[in-house]
Write an enzyme that holds these catalytic residues in place. Sequence first.
Site, short mmCIF file in Angstrom:
data_model
loop_
_atom_site.label_atom_id
_atom_site.label_comp_id
_atom_site.label_asym_id
_atom_site.label_seq_id
_atom_site.Cartn_x
_atom_site.Cartn_y
_atom_site.Cartn_z
N CYS A 21 105.52 -19.72 -74.94
CA CYS A 21 106.53 -19.21 -74.01
C CYS A 21 106.15 -19.48 -72.57
O CYS A 21 105.09 -20.02 -72.28
CB CYS A 21 106.65 -17.70 -74.17
SG CYS A 21 106.77 -17.15 -75.86
N GLY A 50 110.29 -22.78 -73.41
CA GLY A 50 110.96 -21.97 -74.40
C GLY A 50 112.46 -21.95 -74.19
O GLY A 50 112.91 -21.72 -73.07
N ASN A 124 102.87 -14.74 -73.00
CA ASN A 124 102.78 -16.09 -73.56
C ASN A 124 101.49 -16.18 -74.34
O ASN A 124 100.42 -15.93 -73.80
CB ASN A 124 102.78 -17.12 -72.42
CG ASN A 124 102.49 -18.54 -72.91
OD1 ASN A 124 101.99 -19.36 -72.15
ND2 ASN A 124 102.83 -18.84 -74.14
N GLY A 125 101.61 -16.55 -75.61
CA GLY A 125 100.41 -16.70 -76.43
C GLY A 125 100.62 -16.12 -77.81
O GLY A 125 101.74 -15.76 -78.17
N TYR A 264 101.21 -32.36 -73.99
CA TYR A 264 102.64 -32.28 -74.27
C TYR A 264 103.37 -31.17 -73.53
O TYR A 264 104.46 -31.38 -73.01
CB TYR A 264 102.84 -32.08 -75.79
CG TYR A 264 104.24 -31.66 -76.17
CD1 TYR A 264 105.27 -32.61 -76.23
CD2 TYR A 264 104.55 -30.33 -76.43
CE1 TYR A 264 106.57 -32.23 -76.55
CE2 TYR A 264 105.85 -29.95 -76.74
CZ TYR A 264 106.84 -30.89 -76.80
OH TYR A 264 108.12 -30.53 -77.10
P1 AMP Z 1 107.00 -35.67 -85.03
O1 AMP Z 1 108.31 -36.34 -85.03
O2 AMP Z 1 107.01 -34.44 -85.91
O3 AMP Z 1 105.84 -36.57 -85.32
O4 AMP Z 1 106.75 -35.08 -83.57
C1 AMP Z 1 106.26 -35.89 -82.56
C2 AMP Z 1 107.08 -35.71 -81.33
O5 AMP Z 1 107.26 -34.32 -81.05
C3 AMP Z 1 106.42 -36.32 -80.11
O6 AMP Z 1 107.40 -37.12 -79.47
C4 AMP Z 1 106.00 -35.15 -79.24
O7 AMP Z 1 106.30 -35.39 -77.87
C5 AMP Z 1 106.82 -33.99 -79.73
N1 AMP Z 1 106.03 -32.75 -79.87
C6 AMP Z 1 104.72 -32.59 -79.92
N2 AMP Z 1 104.39 -31.28 -80.05
C7 AMP Z 1 105.54 -30.59 -80.08
C8 AMP Z 1 105.88 -29.19 -80.16
N3 AMP Z 1 104.94 -28.25 -80.25
N4 AMP Z 1 107.19 -28.86 -80.16
C9 AMP Z 1 108.16 -29.81 -80.06
N5 AMP Z 1 107.90 -31.14 -79.97
C10 AMP Z 1 106.61 -31.53 -79.98
#
Ligand code: AMP
Length: 488
Positions: A21, A50, A124-125, A264
């Site tokens: 969050c 979020g 957040n956490g 990210y």
């Molecule tokens: P995937 O398609 O499941 O391999 O997700 C990879 C993509 O999701 C990458 O483009 C990342 O930028 C993005 N990503 C990485 N971590 C998260 C997260 N916690 N929540 C949403 N998107 C994510």
Amino acid sequence: MKQGQFTPNAVTDDDKLRESCGVIGIFLQNGEDMAARLGYYGLYSLQHRGQESAGISVSDGTEITTHKGMGLVSEVFNEEKLNSIKGRIAVGHVLYSTSGKAYIENAQPFVIHFKLGNLAVAHNGSLVNTGVLKELLEETGSTFSSSSDSEVIIKLIAKNYKKGLERALTDTIQMIKGSFALAVMTENTLIGVRDPNGIRPLCLGKLENGWVIASESCAIDAIGGELVRDIEPGEIVIINDDGVLSFEFGERTAKKTCIFEYVYFARPDSILDGIAVQEARLRMGAILARESAVPADVVIGVPDSGLGAAMGFSAAVGIPYAMGIVKNKYIGRTFIAPSQEQRENLVFVKLNAMKSDINGKRVIIIDDSIVRGTTSRRLIQILRRAGAKEVHFRISSPPVKFSCYFGIDTPCRSELISSSHDEQEICKAIGADSLAFISIKGMLEALGGVAEQVSCEKNRDGQDGYCQGCFTGEYPMPSPGEIVSRRL
Ligand code: AMP
């Protein structure tokens, strides 16, 4: 077993999606009443942290009023709502959670009105000992209206409040284990708290007419404030009319900031713990290039979080950087995709190739991470359709093999493609011509290199550093699975 070491046996039903969050707190000098509005602008800048719910609590000095709801900040607040919550102190929250947990009872801030006063908390956490604490509280008469671990925090503070605010805070904080960046408010005080490992970020800013605390510095910039400093791991900052008081609430433990914030989660224009996020991403790209460059005609990045690393990669190898992929800005939380196939096709709606950048070229594409592998597989299809001659996938984080227990939303381990497949198998599964991830050493170098003045020295003695649990399975403290097994 080494503290925090993750073993396959520790994977339990708790190995599920977690929420992360954004929080903000505003304290304005006497006579001001625009805290909610500033909180609203701040939350707008934290929206990437979020999108499920948003809320603001505001104090006019005697009463705390709250407005919260499901959806984006822009959906929850309008002019009328903002005008109805006037005051000079505010805390705000945006919630990121999975659809199963996204219901109004979990929206924050949580607020308690009790005999000794009023409290609002934005968290957040993720706590790892919620179950035990909830049982303790229930045994002494507390009831809960949400499934959020954050509600436990406010109930504990309220329970200890008769000892005075400072004692109530320190006693509570010593009981809760996990990651927490908190913005807490009474009728006349704003408090910022960061967990002893500093897993989630929290910083302090100065406004012309007051103070702000926020998950990321981009929120301070947005409201015309100036970043003063990060709140230290294990620090409580109390802001009231007497000024800003800071104290540590326990023994100093090793700093273990979440490394995925830099990969990210955080916005590229934020500065976390003295490290500019975009600079870190540029360096990750440059180091990734040093480790795994291939001959190619163009380097592109996956918007938005892969762009910094792609720019760094391109500059390091001298291969031109191009836009390559366009992201649809209007795909949000509300996109309807009930089946897995529809969810996979979401990538086609969300991302598309710029044919003129790709056609007939050998393409290096950089993303920040591979989680399930869905995005990369679809992207390669998109690039091949646009005429790419070769597609070389490069990832600016190491393979994500383990779930996060401290606030980043990662799926259960079985869904993490890197938990059961090596680089070559993943390369085949996503259909790339080649695939490489940055090494853990390379990633730490990227962060050390831009943090000389802040954490390099500390990193060298092996004490302070980063939580790399999602890559290594070693966490700063036992995971919930381990805590449950010990109780049994
Ligand atoms: P995937 O398609 O499941 O391999 O997700 C990879 C993509 O999701 C990458 O483009 C990342 O930028 C993005 N990503 C990485 N971590 C998260 C997260 N916690 N929540 C949403 N998107 C994510």
